[in-house]
Design a protein around this motif. Structure first.
Motif, PDB file in Angstrom:
ATOM      1  N   ALA A  33       0.840  -1.210   0.000  1.00 11.45           N
ATOM      2  CA  ALA A  33       0.000   0.000   0.000  1.00 11.45           C
ATOM      3  C   ALA A  33       0.873   1.258   0.000  1.00 11.45           C
ATOM      4  O   ALA A  33       0.598   2.217  -0.748  1.00 11.45           O
ATOM      5  CB  ALA A  33      -0.914  -0.009   1.221  1.00 11.45           C
ATOM      6  N   GLN A  35       3.899   1.476  -1.134  1.00  8.28           N
ATOM      7  CA  GLN A  35       4.516   1.555  -2.459  1.00  8.28           C
ATOM      8  C   GLN A  35       3.534   2.154  -3.481  1.00  8.28           C
ATOM      9  O   GLN A  35       3.912   3.018  -4.282  1.00  8.28           O
ATOM     10  CB  GLN A  35       4.952   0.159  -2.913  1.00  8.28           C
ATOM     11  CG  GLN A  35       5.757   0.177  -4.188  1.00  8.28           C
ATOM     12  CD  GLN A  35       6.174  -1.205  -4.634  1.00  8.28           C
ATOM     13  OE1 GLN A  35       5.565  -2.200  -4.261  1.00  8.28           O
ATOM     14  NE2 GLN A  35       7.215  -1.274  -5.433  1.00  8.28           N
ATOM     15  N   THR A  36       2.285   1.699  -3.417  1.00  8.58           N
ATOM     16  CA  THR A  36       1.269   2.213  -4.344  1.00  8.58           C
ATOM     17  C   THR A  36       1.094   3.718  -4.168  1.00  8.58           C
ATOM     18  O   THR A  36       1.054   4.473  -5.152  1.00  8.58           O
ATOM     19  CB  THR A  36      -0.073   1.493  -4.103  1.00  8.58           C
ATOM     20  OG1 THR A  36       0.135   0.103  -4.217  1.00  8.58           O
ATOM     21  CG2 THR A  36      -1.122   1.931  -5.110  1.00  8.58           C
ATOM     22  N   VAL A  39       4.326   5.581  -5.363  1.00 10.58           N
ATOM     23  CA  VAL A  39       4.462   5.547  -6.823  1.00 10.58           C
ATOM     24  C   VAL A  39       3.406   6.449  -7.472  1.00 10.58           C
ATOM     25  O   VAL A  39       3.669   7.113  -8.480  1.00 10.58           O
ATOM     26  CB  VAL A  39       4.362   4.081  -7.335  1.00 10.58           C
ATOM     27  CG1 VAL A  39       4.132   4.031  -8.825  1.00 10.58           C
ATOM     28  CG2 VAL A  39       5.629   3.325  -6.983  1.00 10.58           C
ATOM     29  N   THR A  40       2.234   6.499  -6.867  1.00 10.35           N
ATOM     30  CA  THR A  40       1.146   7.310  -7.434  1.00 10.35           C
ATOM     31  C   THR A  40       1.422   8.806  -7.282  1.00 10.35           C
ATOM     32  O   THR A  40       1.317   9.568  -8.246  1.00 10.35           O
ATOM     33  CB  THR A  40      -0.196   6.948  -6.759  1.00 10.35           C
ATOM     34  OG1 THR A  40      -0.387   5.534  -6.871  1.00 10.35           O
ATOM     35  CG2 THR A  40      -1.358   7.672  -7.420  1.00 10.35           C
TER      36      THR A  40
END
Lengths: 117, 142
Positions: A33, A35-36, A39-40
């Motif tokens: 989560a 990382q998401t 990255v977003t």
């Protein structure tokens, strides 16, 4: 001989088993989560298509979450041990915990030693 | 050590007296049902960890031997098919075994109370697995 546990001990047993079973899965999900999110929003403006993007932050999130999960399950196990009449109630949570850690160690070792590129 | 099962103890409690304290339904220790119960909980707890580890093993073997001679085995899609195939294959076999063990426990106990903890464990594992897949999908789409 009565083979029943007090409801409180039974609840602790359930909590210990549930926490032990998610001691690796939950930190992994938290790390994914994090990382998401990173990255977003990409706060540092780096190339997020690279697999190692935000690796340090994701690793730190996993380590913190894993430490928290292990601490939580340890607290529940200590409480369960002090309340339970027999140590048999600790068998299942310990088995689950040992297997989870063993699988995590194997997966992490393979991840480290898998040649890339 | 009591040899009564949860179902039997529940029946005994209802036949004895309503004045007695409510019986906590637990799996008796040291019986074959107890062993099955332990197996059910342990197998349920592996629903997330086992496929991930098998996937890593397959990835390690294929990336090391590189049978297709792929240039960049570090790329995310290298040998994705066999890795996913083995991971989900193992997951399928594990879930089948879990269902068989649940069915055996239910046949003996005739109550879902005995399956409460294994079902809770497997539910948490599935939720964690689905969440991990969703987040990974989001990350890969960026």
């Amino acid at each position: 001989m009565a083979d029943e546990h007090a409801p409180d001990t039974s609840r602790l047993e359930v909590a210990a088993a549930l926490l032990a079973s998610s001691v690796i899965g939950a930190p992994l999900v938290i790390a994914t989560a994090v990382q998401t999110i990173l990255v977003t929003i990409n706060p540092r403006g780096i190339d997020v298509s690279h697999p190692a993007a935000y690796e340090l932050e994701v690793g730190a999130a996993f380590a913190l979450a894993a430490a928290g999960a292990i601490l939580a399950v340890s607290l529940v196990l200590v409480r369960l041990r002090s309340r339970a009449e027999t140590r048999a109630v600790l068998r299942v949570p310990y088995l689950i915990l040992a297997l989870q850690i063993a699988f995590a160690v194997v997966a992490f070792t393979l991840f480290l030693f898998t040649p890339r590129g | 050590m009591s040899e009564s099962t949860p179902a039997r103890s529940a029946a005994a409690s209802s036949s004895s007296a309503a004045s007695s304290a409510p019986v906590t339904k637990v799996i008796p220790r040291g019986t074959s049902t107890s062993l099955l119960y332990t197996i059910a909980v342990i197998l349920s707890s592996l629903v997330f960890a086992l496929p991930v580890t098998v996937g890593r093993m397959v990835e390690g073997i294929l990336d090391s031997s590189n049978p297709d001679g792929i240039k960049d085995t570090g790329a995310g899609l290298a040998y994705l098919g066999p890795i996913l195939g083995w991971s989900f294959g193992v997951l399928g076999v594990l879930l089948l075994v879990v269902i068989v063990v649940y069915a055996l426990i239910y046949r003996r106990e005739r109550t879902l109370d005995a399956l409460k903890l294994p079902l809770m464990v497997v539910a948490i594992q599935i939720v964690l697995g689905v969440l991990a897949l969703i987040f990974t999908q989001f990350t890969n789409s960026n």
